[in-house]
Design an enzyme around this catalytic site. Structure first.
Site, PDB file in Angstrom:
ATOM      1  CE  LYS A 174      13.290  18.180  23.747  1.00  0.00           C
ATOM      2  NZ  LYS A 174      13.172  19.439  22.969  1.00  0.00           N
ATOM      3  CD  GLU A 249      17.647   7.066  11.769  1.00  0.00           C
ATOM      4  OE1 GLU A 249      18.318   7.498  10.819  1.00  0.00           O
ATOM      5  OE2 GLU A 249      17.367   5.871  11.924  1.00  0.00           O
ATOM      6  CB  CYS A 283      18.511  14.293   7.902  1.00  0.00           C
ATOM      7  SG  CYS A 283      17.190  13.086   7.831  1.00  0.00           S
ATOM      8  CD  GLU A 384      22.214  18.130   8.035  1.00  0.00           C
ATOM      9  OE1 GLU A 384      22.473  18.177   9.260  1.00  0.00           O
ATOM     10  OE2 GLU A 384      21.435  17.305   7.537  1.00  0.00           O
TER      11      GLU A 384
HETATM   12  P1  ADP Z   1      18.142  20.442  15.028  1.00  0.00           P
HETATM   13  O1  ADP Z   1      19.315  21.129  14.435  1.00  0.00           O
HETATM   14  O2  ADP Z   1      17.403  19.536  14.108  1.00  0.00           O
HETATM   15  O3  ADP Z   1      17.267  21.326  15.875  1.00  0.00           O
HETATM   16  P2  ADP Z   1      19.090  19.366  17.477  1.00  0.00           P
HETATM   17  O4  ADP Z   1      19.999  18.215  17.605  1.00  0.00           O
HETATM   18  O5  ADP Z   1      19.514  20.663  18.035  1.00  0.00           O
HETATM   19  O6  ADP Z   1      18.816  19.399  15.945  1.00  0.00           O
HETATM   20  O7  ADP Z   1      17.650  19.067  18.088  1.00  0.00           O
HETATM   21  C1  ADP Z   1      16.934  17.865  17.901  1.00  0.00           C
HETATM   22  C2  ADP Z   1      16.193  17.548  19.187  1.00  0.00           C
HETATM   23  O8  ADP Z   1      17.148  17.325  20.216  1.00  0.00           O
HETATM   24  C3  ADP Z   1      15.281  18.673  19.683  1.00  0.00           C
HETATM   25  O9  ADP Z   1      14.127  18.110  20.274  1.00  0.00           O
HETATM   26  C4  ADP Z   1      16.157  19.339  20.725  1.00  0.00           C
HETATM   27  O10 ADP Z   1      15.410  20.065  21.687  1.00  0.00           O
HETATM   28  C5  ADP Z   1      16.839  18.138  21.348  1.00  0.00           C
HETATM   29  N1  ADP Z   1      18.087  18.428  22.067  1.00  0.00           N
HETATM   30  C6  ADP Z   1      18.988  19.407  21.820  1.00  0.00           C
HETATM   31  N2  ADP Z   1      20.000  19.342  22.715  1.00  0.00           N
HETATM   32  C7  ADP Z   1      19.752  18.297  23.534  1.00  0.00           C
HETATM   33  C8  ADP Z   1      20.426  17.699  24.648  1.00  0.00           C
HETATM   34  N3  ADP Z   1      21.564  18.184  25.116  1.00  0.00           N
HETATM   35  N4  ADP Z   1      19.863  16.617  25.230  1.00  0.00           N
HETATM   36  C9  ADP Z   1      18.709  16.099  24.756  1.00  0.00           C
HETATM   37  N5  ADP Z   1      18.028  16.611  23.731  1.00  0.00           N
HETATM   38  C10 ADP Z   1      18.522  17.695  23.109  1.00  0.00           C
END
Ligand code: ADP
Length: 489
Positions: A174, A249, A283, A384
């Site tokens: 995903k 991570e 990161c 961050e």
């Molecule tokens: P960033 O700030 O790097 O975008 P996120 O944690 O928001 O960090 O996103 C990292 C990944 O996690 C992306 O692929 C995002 O779509 C996915 N993501 C965000 N929220 C959820 C959730 N509730 N469950 C699963 N995946 C998620």
């Protein structure tokens, strides 16, 4: 502009979810339009993955044959480095030179885990009884959910897909909403390399909808996540409810320390690279700088000079150091942190604004920024920012330095610049960080485990044990004695 299909269960199909647009952060132009995955697509992908990893054609494939797929992918990636780097740059705005580095690291990751797969060994412990022989071997977990962020797609995606497939699993990837293209391209490469159908699906879509449904799906047996700490914490709860394993991570606010005997030129260039490469969208960015008071003034002058010389520009122009940030919304959040620093009494030594060059006006650019004079309690020193913003402060006492460096919820990485390795090792041992770089920063080796202390994560990726994270041990006991178990007598 092309209409992209998505890759589910070994087939290219129209996603049945919402429209999704990939844009070029340099100018906002549209790279591709696609339909995201739907919840039914998640079910289809998991069902196909669950069948595919149990198939004898995959499960019983000798390890060197499974490795062949990864070796072929590695060679395909190397051969197409330029095209893949160009795609990576369109997808997230990284300068081409950095994108090339990520592409080649992905090729190396595939090769490394192919070798790990071929050379995987079980254990043959010496048992505590002469009447029994035991051995343990590694088996796949099943269906793996790999959820990735937008900052280094090809590298972070391969870091999950390669060990998962090497371990005999099926993977559902995903990718981040902003960067669906590289994951789809990876799927095409694996298909071309002969990966059996169903073992890899790519589900672009919203994290809270598609990522969430995937993580919660009863068929998924491990969540491998890279991204923000809050999402990671949430996914740890999801994994705990299902009693499945997870690797996280997460974020960082990594300290970089310059001792008075450091090679100042090397250190200043290393510090600038550590925070400003990828426009700080890493990161591991070295976003907090501590310089010994004896050399603070001279060091900061040189660092300012180097920073002034960095070229902020179009990511496809050779020689660009900092490309755009991923999008305008993120650029605004970086700018808001710098405004906050000003309100908190910080002195913006350089940067602190969007570039004035009209040719960059359509992109989400921000100048490399150095801030001094902030109290360590300021949000800007603690959170961050994920942008090209460095906070700097002098220190003169090692205990105070260690206390400040460790005064963070994060513990991802740290940098130390000194000519004396005894100082480096003593200080490094006191820092709460999963990676300590000495006289270098942001260098990576696939054979070296990577992961965070504290809220920077759980588990380790890379290294020989990286494949074990996607497997479970099964132990056999073989009775050697002739007499029945004594219990019945
Ligand atoms: P960033 O700030 O790097 O975008 P996120 O944690 O928001 O960090 O996103 C990292 C990944 O996690 C992306 O692929 C995002 O779509 C996915 N993501 C965000 N929220 C959820 C959730 N509730 N469950 C699963 N995946 C998620």
């Amino acid at each position: 502009m092309t209409m992209h299909k998505i890759f589910i269960a070994g087939e290219w199909r129209e996603g049945r979810g919402e429209p999704l647009i990939s844009t070029f952060p340099a100018d906002g132009s549209i790279n591709a339009e696609l339909n995201a995955a739907s919840l039914e697509d998640v079910d289809d992908a998991v069902a196909a993955a669950d069948r595919a990893w149990r198939e004898p054609a995959w499960r019983d494939l000798p390890p060197h044959r499974r490795a062949d797929v990864l070796y072929r992918v590695s060679r395909l990636i190397e051969a197409r480095c330029e095209a893949l780097a160009a795609l990576q740059t369109r997808d997230n705005g990284k300068p081409l030179a950095e994108a090339r580095g990520l592409v080649m690291s992905a090729a190396g990751t595939a090769r490394y885990f192919a070798a790990a797969c071929e050379t995987l060994e079980g254990e043959l412990p010496t048992p505590r009884s002469a009447d029994v022989m035991t051995f343990s071997h590694y088996e796949p977990l099943g269906v793996i959910a790999a959820i990735t962020p937008w900052n280094s797609p090809i590298a972070s995606e391969m870091q999950k897909v390669a060990p998962a497939l090497a371990g005999g699993n099926a993977v559902i990837l995903k990718p981040a909403e902003a960067t669906p293209l590289m994951a789809l391209e990876l799927a095409a490469l694996f298909e071309e390399a002969g990966l059996p159908k169903g073992l890899l699906s790519v589900l672009p879509g919203k994290g809270r909808v598609i990522g969430e449904a995937l993580a919660r799906h009863p068929g998924v047996r491990r969540i491998s996540f890279t991204g923000g700490t809050e999402t990671g914490r949430h996914l740890a709860h999801v994994a705990a409810d299902k009693l499945i394993s997870t690797s996280l991570e997460l974020g960082g606010k990594s300290p970089t320390i310059v001792l008075p005997d450091a090679d100042m030129e090397q250190a200043a260039k290393g510090v600038a690279y550590g925070i400003f490469s990828s426009a700080g969208q890493a990161c591991i960015a070295g976003s907090r700088l501590y310089v010994h008071a004896d050399c603070y003034t001279a060091f900061m002058e040189r660092l300012e000079e180097i920073t002034r010389g960095l070229r902020v520009g179009h990511p496809e122009t050779p020689g660009t150091h900092l490309g755009p940030l991923i999008n305008i919304r993120h650029r605004d959040s970086v700018a808001a942190y710098v405004d906050q620093a000003r309100q908190d009494g910080g002195h913006v030594r350089i940067g602190g604004q969007v570039p004035t060059d009209p040719s960059l006006a359509a992109g989400s650019y921000y100048l490399p920024t150095i801030i001094e004079g902030l109290a360590p309690t300021s949000r800007v020193c603690r959170e961050e920012i994920f942008g090209p913003v460095l906070v700097a402060a002098p220190f003169d006492d090692e205990d105070d330095l260690v206390a400040q460096a460790n005064d963070s919820v994060y513990g991802l990485a740290a940098g130390i610049w000194t000519r004396d390795y005894r100082d480096a090792l003593r200080l490094g041992a006191r820092l709460e960080a999963g990676t300590v770089w000495v006289n270098t920063y942001k260098t990576f080796s696939i054979s070296t485990p990577f992961g965070g202390f504290k809220e920077s994560g759980l588990g380790r990726e890379k290294g020989r044990q990286g494949i074990h994270a996607y497997m479970q041990q099964k132990s056999f006991y073989l009775g050697l004695g002739q007499t029945p178990n004594p219990w019945c007598d």
